[in-house]
Design a protein around this motif. Structure first.
Motif, short mmCIF file in Angstrom:
data_model
loop_
_atom_site.label_atom_id
_atom_site.label_comp_id
_atom_site.label_asym_id
_atom_site.label_seq_id
_atom_site.Cartn_x
_atom_site.Cartn_y
_atom_site.Cartn_z
N LEU A 128 -62.64 65.44 -25.27
CA LEU A 128 -62.24 65.42 -23.67
C LEU A 128 -63.15 64.27 -23.69
O LEU A 128 -64.24 64.11 -24.22
CB LEU A 128 -62.47 66.56 -22.96
CG LEU A 128 -61.73 67.74 -23.25
CD1 LEU A 128 -62.21 68.87 -22.57
CD2 LEU A 128 -60.20 67.74 -22.44
N PRO A 150 -54.93 65.83 -18.71
CA PRO A 150 -54.30 67.08 -19.09
C PRO A 150 -52.90 67.52 -18.58
O PRO A 150 -52.61 67.12 -17.15
CB PRO A 150 -55.40 68.13 -18.39
CG PRO A 150 -56.83 67.07 -18.32
CD PRO A 150 -56.13 65.89 -18.09
N PRO A 193 -62.27 71.14 -25.31
CA PRO A 193 -60.92 70.71 -25.68
C PRO A 193 -60.17 71.93 -26.17
O PRO A 193 -60.79 72.70 -27.21
CB PRO A 193 -61.06 69.71 -26.39
CG PRO A 193 -62.49 69.59 -27.20
CD PRO A 193 -63.28 70.44 -26.11
N GLU A 252 -56.60 73.60 -22.11
CA GLU A 252 -56.79 72.44 -22.78
C GLU A 252 -58.18 71.80 -22.41
O GLU A 252 -58.87 71.10 -23.19
CB GLU A 252 -55.97 71.14 -22.15
CG GLU A 252 -54.27 71.52 -22.61
CD GLU A 252 -53.29 70.32 -22.39
OE1 GLU A 252 -52.45 70.18 -22.96
OE2 GLU A 252 -53.86 69.45 -21.21
N THR A 253 -58.86 72.32 -21.38
CA THR A 253 -60.40 71.92 -21.08
C THR A 253 -61.42 73.04 -20.84
O THR A 253 -62.46 72.48 -20.96
CB THR A 253 -60.49 70.91 -19.67
OG1 THR A 253 -59.86 71.78 -18.70
CG2 THR A 253 -59.27 69.82 -19.68
N LEU A 281 -66.61 72.95 -20.26
CA LEU A 281 -65.70 71.90 -20.95
C LEU A 281 -65.62 72.08 -22.40
O LEU A 281 -66.59 72.13 -23.09
CB LEU A 281 -66.35 70.66 -20.53
CG LEU A 281 -65.54 69.67 -20.78
CD1 LEU A 281 -64.22 69.67 -19.64
CD2 LEU A 281 -66.29 68.04 -20.36
N GLY A 338 -58.07 63.55 -22.18
CA GLY A 338 -57.99 64.18 -23.38
C GLY A 338 -57.31 63.54 -24.34
O GLY A 338 -56.49 62.78 -24.20
N LEU A 364 -60.77 63.42 -15.75
CA LEU A 364 -61.07 63.97 -17.29
C LEU A 364 -59.82 63.67 -18.14
O LEU A 364 -58.51 63.70 -17.52
CB LEU A 364 -61.14 65.44 -17.10
CG LEU A 364 -61.48 65.98 -18.23
CD1 LEU A 364 -62.88 65.65 -18.92
CD2 LEU A 364 -61.48 67.65 -17.98
#
Ligand code: ZN
Length: 206
Positions: free
Chosen positions: A155, A87, A148, A108-109, A146, A72, A70
């Protein structure tokens, strides 16, 4: 791709005057330059306070899912805005780097993760005002939706061999490449600290 732990995108000797305190944070006296332990440091002649300027400790996380990672897109007000990164974030004084990793990933996720291994530590001299020491961890998703947040606005799951440009940090590029080359050496994490603690859970309950 070779392993690498030191990244400097500028001459590390450049001064970082923006980091200098002008006044003593303890007694408000104007600081002076004084040679202490072989470096010129900001010093308070009234209370003997010395300003030590140190790198900032951070974490970044390879979140693995079905051999994808993942990443971002960085928000407008972050360093290297509009570019992509793993992240990541800074470690707060009250937490371990493992707690910091889980917290930053969640912020962040939107994902709760289990920290599975430690794969690198890097010194990143990003600009004369920002020098970080980043511990790179791997993690697996436990649950969450999920989404952002915090410093990330978008993401994306990165596949092996995906053509991907616009990464913000060289350190991320190298660690991602090594991940897909199966070249990472994984240092185990103490199982007592794999999962989120109570503090984190409470903090994000809405
Ligand atoms: Zn002082």
């Amino acid at each position: 791709m070779k392993i690498k732990q030191h990244f400097n995108s500028y001459d590390g000797k450049q001064s970082s005057s923006r980091l200098d305190f002008v006044y003593c944070p303890k007694c408000s006296t104007k600081l002076v330059k004084k040679e202490i332990d072989a470096f010129l440091r900001n010093y308070c002649s009234k209370c003997q306070y010395i300003q030590y300027i140190n790198p900032l400790p951070g974490v970044s996380v390879l979140i693995e899912k079905d051999r994808k990672l993942l990443i971002g897109k960085r928000s407008q007000d972050s360093v290297e805005s509009g570019k992509w990164c793993l992240p990541c974030g800074f470690v707060e004084h009250h937490e371990s780097y493992l707690d910091a990793a889980r917290r930053e990933v969640f912020e962040e996720t939107g994902l709760k993760v289990k920290i599975t291994s430690l794969v690198n530590v890097s010194s990143n001299q990003i600009n004369p005002n920002l020098h970080t020491i980043v511990t790179v961890l791997t993690a697996e998703v436990i649950n969450g939706t999920l989404k952002p947040g915090d410093d990330l606005v978008e993401l994306n799951w990165l596949y092996k061999n995906a053509t991907f440009r616009g990464m913000a940090f060289e350190a991320d590029k190298i660690i991602i490449k090594r991940y897909f080359e199966n070249a990472l050496i994984r240092i185990p994490i103490d199982p007592r600290f794999w999962l989120a603690n109570q503090y984190e859970d409470k903090r994000h309950e809405k």
